[in-house]
Structure formats: C-alpha cells, structure tokens
Scaffold this motif. Structure first.
Motif, PDB file in Angstrom:
ATOM      1  N   ALA A 161      74.631 -55.966 112.611  1.00 54.96           N
ATOM      2  CA  ALA A 161      75.812 -55.136 112.870  1.00 54.96           C
ATOM      3  C   ALA A 161      75.424 -53.766 113.398  1.00 54.96           C
ATOM      4  CB  ALA A 161      76.648 -54.992 111.600  1.00 54.96           C
ATOM      5  N   ILE A 162      74.422 -53.138 112.787  1.00 59.26           N
ATOM      6  CA  ILE A 162      74.090 -51.781 113.233  1.00 59.26           C
ATOM      7  C   ILE A 162      73.371 -51.804 114.582  1.00 59.26           C
ATOM      8  CG2 ILE A 162      74.076 -50.875 110.880  1.00 59.26           C
ATOM      9  CD1 ILE A 162      71.015 -50.734 111.049  1.00 59.26           C
ATOM     10  N   MET A 163      72.633 -52.894 114.865  1.00 58.86           N
ATOM     11  CA  MET A 163      72.027 -52.998 116.198  1.00 58.86           C
ATOM     12  C   MET A 163      73.106 -53.209 117.261  1.00 58.86           C
ATOM     13  SD  MET A 163      68.870 -52.350 116.288  1.00 58.86           S
ATOM     14  CE  MET A 163      68.990 -51.215 114.905  1.00 58.86           C
ATOM     15  N   GLN A 164      74.154 -53.929 116.905  1.00 60.65           N
ATOM     16  CA  GLN A 164      75.273 -54.069 117.833  1.00 60.65           C
ATOM     17  C   GLN A 164      75.960 -52.723 118.058  1.00 60.65           C
ATOM     18  OE1 GLN A 164      77.846 -57.247 116.471  1.00 60.65           O
ATOM     19  NE2 GLN A 164      76.394 -58.838 117.091  1.00 60.65           N
ATOM     20  N   ASP A 165      76.085 -51.916 117.018  1.00 57.86           N
ATOM     21  CA  ASP A 165      76.631 -50.561 117.174  1.00 57.86           C
ATOM     22  C   ASP A 165      75.799 -49.753 118.172  1.00 57.86           C
ATOM     23  OD1 ASP A 165      78.635 -51.007 115.309  1.00 57.86           O
ATOM     24  OD2 ASP A 165      77.576 -50.047 113.655  1.00 57.86           O
ATOM     25  N   LEU A 166      74.477 -49.860 118.031  1.00 53.82           N
ATOM     26  CA  LEU A 166      73.603 -49.105 118.932  1.00 53.82           C
ATOM     27  C   LEU A 166      73.685 -49.645 120.353  1.00 53.82           C
ATOM     28  CD1 LEU A 166      71.569 -46.840 119.244  1.00 53.82           C
ATOM     29  CD2 LEU A 166      69.744 -48.461 118.644  1.00 53.82           C
ATOM     30  N   LEU A 167      73.798 -50.958 120.495  1.00 58.14           N
ATOM     31  CA  LEU A 167      73.932 -51.545 121.825  1.00 58.14           C
ATOM     32  C   LEU A 167      75.199 -51.037 122.512  1.00 58.14           C
ATOM     33  CD1 LEU A 167      73.013 -53.423 124.070  1.00 58.14           C
ATOM     34  CD2 LEU A 167      74.102 -55.329 122.853  1.00 58.14           C
ATOM     35  N   ILE A 168      76.286 -50.953 121.765  1.00 54.46           N
ATOM     36  CA  ILE A 168      77.530 -50.418 122.336  1.00 54.46           C
ATOM     37  C   ILE A 168      77.341 -48.956 122.734  1.00 54.46           C
ATOM     38  CG2 ILE A 168      79.901 -49.734 121.770  1.00 54.46           C
ATOM     39  CD1 ILE A 168      79.655 -52.651 122.452  1.00 54.46           C
TER      40      ILE A 168
END
Length: 584
Positions: free
Chosen positions: A73-80
């Motif tokens: 989830a937090i890697m997806q936040d960073l990707l966004i």
C-alpha cells in the motif's frame, strides 16, 4: 470529534438517503482518520480507502481488505506521488511548447492502473515502476526551462522509498475537503487510465486524454487550488472520462466488430482449459491465436464474459464459454477450474497456495510468486509456457449449466430502436433501470439480486460491468421479445448505456436526459466505477443511487455537494427504493 455540524442535511424525498448520509458523515468524520502529516498514529501501518470494501467504511490501516500488505500500500502511495511529479513536468513541458513522447504517456497510465484495487500485489514490481518513473522524470525535468513554476515533487530525487512513502500518502493532505476532492479526482483518473491502457494495447491513443490525465494529476499537488477549483476539475475529469470510454469503444469495435446478441454457454467441455479473467481483449485475442490446434479450450471469467459478444472471437472453435461468476468468487472457482488462469488486468484476489502455481498475470496485474508474461504494445506476448501447463491439467469441473444472453451495446440496441420505442409508447416497457457497476463480497450486495427480482414485469434492466452477476442468471423473461436484462458488456461499456440514453432522449425529443423513463441504481467497488460515475455527472445525469455504501473518501461537505447539485443518494430498503425509483 464529529463534524456533522458542518453540513446541512437536505429535505430530500427519500428519508433513507439522509439517514445513510448522516451515518457516512459520522464515519468519515471520526478522529481516527484525521491526519497530522502522513500517518497519524504508529499503529496505522498504511491508509487506503479507495474501494467500497475498505475497513469499517473508514479506511484500511493494517492490511487491505483486498489482501494487499501495508508494504504494498505505501509503495503504491509513493508510485502515485512520483507519477504526479512526472505529470507536473510533462504538463510544464507542454506549456513550453515541447512534445511528450507516447511512451511517457503509457508509463503514466500503467502506473495509475497498477495501483487500482486488486491489480498488483508485487512490491518488487511497484518499486521497479517507481525507479523507472524517477529516471524518466529526471531526464524530462532537465528539459524544463521554467523550473520555478514546478512543485517540489517535480524535481525531487528519492532514494529512501520507505521513509518518503509514509510521508506522501492520502492523509498528507490535512484539509479533509481538499483531501476528499483530490482523492476523488485521482481515483477517477485511475479508472480513466485503465480504459486508456486497454485502448493503447490496440494501438489507439488520444493525446488530449493523456495530457489531461497528467495535468489533473499535477493539479492535485497544487495547494493554491480551492474547493471550488477542485469541484470544477472533478467534472472536467468526467468529461475526459467520456472521451476515454469513447476511445476504448472505438478501439474495441474497430478491432473486433460491434457486439451482437449472443448466447453464452456456462457449462464445460472435456478438453483441458485456460481461464481468462480481467478486461483486456487484446490478451484474449493473442491467447486464442496461440491455442489453435493445441487441444486446449479457452474460457472467460467475470468481466471477460462480454468478449463472447464480439463477432471477431466467434471464429475460434476452442472459445468454449464462460466459467463462474464475478471476481470475488475466484478463490473457489479457480480451484475447480483445474487449469491455468490468466489475469489480464485488475480483479485479482491473492491466490490460495493450492492453485497459485496455475495463476499467471500480464499487463498491470501482478502477484508476488506468480509467473508474469508481457510484451510492448504492438508485439505478441508468448503464452507457450501457459499453454503447455494447460495440456497437463484436467478438464474444468462443471459448476453450472445453461446459457446467458448479452451483447446489447449501443449499436445493437440502436438496431432494435423501433422495437424498443414501440414498447415504450405502448406501455409494455414502463421504465428502464440502469444497474451497472461492480459486484463484491459483502452480503449487503444481495440487495441488488432482490431489487432485480422484485422489479415489475414492465421494467427493463440496463447493465454493464460485473454487477450483472447479481441477477443475469435469474429467469426474468422478456417484454415483446426484448430481454428484461440488457447486458452492454464490461464496466467501460457503461459508455454504451449513456449513448442509449442520449439516443432515446433524441428519439423522444426531450430537452433533458433526466426526463427519460430511466432510473439509476448503481453498485460500485473500485476506481473504474468512479470514472463512470463522474462521466454520468458530466453528461447531466441526476438522482443516481449509489451503493451498497457511499464512498469513504467523500468528506461530509463533498458528499453534500453531490447530493445538492446532482441528487446522489445511497440505497435503502429494497421495497422503499422500488417505490422511489420505479413507481414514482
């Protein structure tokens, strides 16, 4: 502290709406999700509320209900975040009269698609996309002349992914209304990116749509934008949502023909099989080509069912039928299918160990430990290893028999226009009810089965998306030869439903689309449903009922705007909603 005192509840005609809205306000106004920086408390390992099934309708903070880990989830936040930074750069380059390469546009859309609910559960893949995005952004940033016009994210270099990821998540925006609108726009853009990606796979692009996606992403980082500015951007997102769905519709129909009325077998054959789920028709085409003469049959699952409606695919003798139901039943249905499964897009449920070695992914989809097949747009993917595995598997275990009918996209319905108009004029059809959208796990979604089964016999359901699985196997009959469930196709084919409504408006010479005998009772689950909703709002459709719950990412004030300006409402008791939507 509750914030219900900030919003005036309207005297709306359905009291259930107000009660649901009050409950929603009490939930989203809870102190536990009020941010101070990125994550408020140490026990919150993540924060995500982008889907309908988010925990307690407030947000997932330990692990996603979808199955994603906090690290994912937090890697997806960073990707966004880095994709927004890249988008700020590309937007500035366009302002300076410079062109942006098509591959950069594709990078943005696939990044967004990768973060859609149930798309990708592989941390290494997401980190790889972050790394690539930062590299591309750095190169393009060097070409910007007016770097002072850019936000911090545009030029930022990130080496410590874990630390920065925890600082840039959803809750980093402290004002709840700004946060709500930023997320609403971002989720709409994720849905739009998904549809763009499918069109891109068929070598169709719309530069204006790509430029808007990037400009809108950049604007979600702009602290000077007001609530009114973001409301306007939300509607503009809906406008480009219509354009994006039109692009995909043109891509699909030019490649595969217009969908036509089709009976689809839901039983099984005796050969080994491959099950294809997701949405990407190009992947299905390549797989069908490569399975010719191998003795392996190909079946569709969930949102891939509408592939059977396209004339192009009917030439394949080994295109067997549809196996199973909506995405959320896959853990049991993939088990009994026995053969390999190809996930072409989102709607993946983390697999059981018993069939994980048979689950393959492609495109934006990914699961840690599952085999992945990919190739650049325009090149053929090699499915030979998947096909060889299928040959060694038993034939699918039969779970049901019979046929279901679909193929009622806009071109097919237009061909039946005279028959439909006559049925409306004669009173044989009193009302159409749009029940498009998504299915999901919650028992509360049985509401849609009950609602469909209780609809009067002079009503017709218009549907698209996997919401259809709540009622498409009910024996609802027909009206003068017109089936009472008209399935237009996948979730993106909600565009067909809009075109059908606009055509009826024209035929009946009405000034307002809302004067048609059409009610909207839509189920939602993830971000593709968000762009469909925004597209309908842009087209002027009002009084849409949305369920089974209102989105957790709507702040009370934003929810109030949707109620006041567009008549958005939740669902209530089936009998009460029937009276409101059908009998009124």
């Amino acid at each position: 502290m509750l914030i219900s005192n900030k919003i005036t509840i309207l005297n709306y005609e359905n009291l259930n709406i107000n009660m649901l809205l009050l409950q929603h306000i009490n939930i989203v106004g809870n102190d536990k999700v009020s941010p101070v920086g990125g994550y408020k408390t140490m026990e919150n390992k993540m924060f995500c509320y982008q889907c309908q099934e988010t925990a307690r309708n407030t947000g997932c903070t330990i692990q996603g209900v979808c199955g994603k880990k906090a690290t994912t989830a937090i890697m997806q936040d960073l990707l966004i975040y880095v994709t927004k930074g890249l988008s700020a750069v590309t937007t500035q380059l366009r302002k300076e009269g410079k062109s942006v390469d098509q591959e950069v546009n594709h990078l943005v859309t696939v990044n967004l698609f990768t973060t859609i609910t149930n798309a990708n559960f592989d941390d290494d893949v997401i980190k790889g996309r972050i790394k690539k995005t930062l590299e591309v952004k750095k190169d393009l940033y060097a070409q910007v002349e007016d770097k002072d016009a850019l936000v911090k994210a545009a030029g930022e270099e990130i080496t410590d992914y874990d630390t920065r990821a925890k600082e840039v998540g959803v809750l980093a925006t402290e004002n709840e209304d700004i946060r709500s609108l930023r997320e609403l726009i971002t989720y709409g853009l994720k849905g739009l990116a998904a549809y763009s990606k499918h069109a891109n796979a068929l070598l169709k692009d719309n530069e204006e749509v790509d430029a808007f996606i990037q400009e809108a992403l950049a604007k979600t980082l702009d602290d000077s934008l007001t609530v009114d500015d973001l409301v306007a951007l939300t509607l503009e997102t809906g406008k480009y949502g219509v354009d994006g769905m039109a692009l995909l519709d043109e891509a699909n129909t030019s490649a595969y023909g217009h969908p036509e009325i089709t009976e689809v077998d839901i039983g099984v054959r005796k050969n080994p099989g491959i099950l294809v789920s997701g949405h990407d028709l190009k992947d299905l085409e390549m797989l069908l080509e490569q399975t010719q003469g191998t003795g392996v049959d190909v079946y569709t699952h969930s949102e891939m069912l509408p592939a059977h409606y396209y004339p192009f695919f009917k030439k394949y003798e080994n295109f067997a039928g549809n196996y199973g139901n909506a995405w959320w039943k896959q853990t049991e249905e993939f088990e009994s299918f026995n053969g390999p499964i190809l996930m072409t897009t989102n709607c993946v449920v983390p697999p059981r160990a018993s069939y994980k070695d048979r689950l393959w992914t492609t495109g934006a989809a990914g699961v840690d430990g599952c085999k992945h097949i990919d190739a650049p747009y325009g090149e053929t993917k090699d499915f030979s290893a998947l096909i060889e595995q299928a040959k060694s598997c038993e034939a699918p275990t039969e779970i049901e028999t019979g046929k279901i009918v679909g193929g009622f996209a806009h071109n097919q319905v237009f061909a039946l226009a005279d028959q439909v108009v006559e049925a409306v004029k004669s009173g044989a059809i009193r009302k159409f009810v749009v029940m498009a959208g998504c299915d999901g796990r919650q028992k509360s979604r049985n509401y849609y089965t009950e609602f469909a089964s209780k609809l009067p016999h002079d009503t017709v359901i218009l549907t698209a998306g996997c919401a259809k699985y709540k009622y498409n196997k009910l024996n609802l009959g027909d009206i003068n030869g017109i089936p009472r469930v008209l399935d237009a196709g996948q979730c993106n084919d909600s565009y067909s439903l809009a075109l059908i409504a606009l055509k009826l408006k024209e035929i009946f010479n009405l000034d307002d689309i809302n004067d048609l005998p059409i009610a909207f009772n839509i189920a939602w689950y993830e971000q593709k449903a968000v762009i469909v909703l925004l597209a309908l709002l842009y087209l002027g459709v009002k009084n849409i009922h949305l369920g089974p719950t209102l989105p957790a990412f709507l702040s009370p004030n934003v929810a109030n705007v949707l109620v006041e300006q567009f008549g958005i409402a939740g669902i209530g008791d089936v009998d009460d909603d029937l009276k409101l939507l059908v009998e009124a």
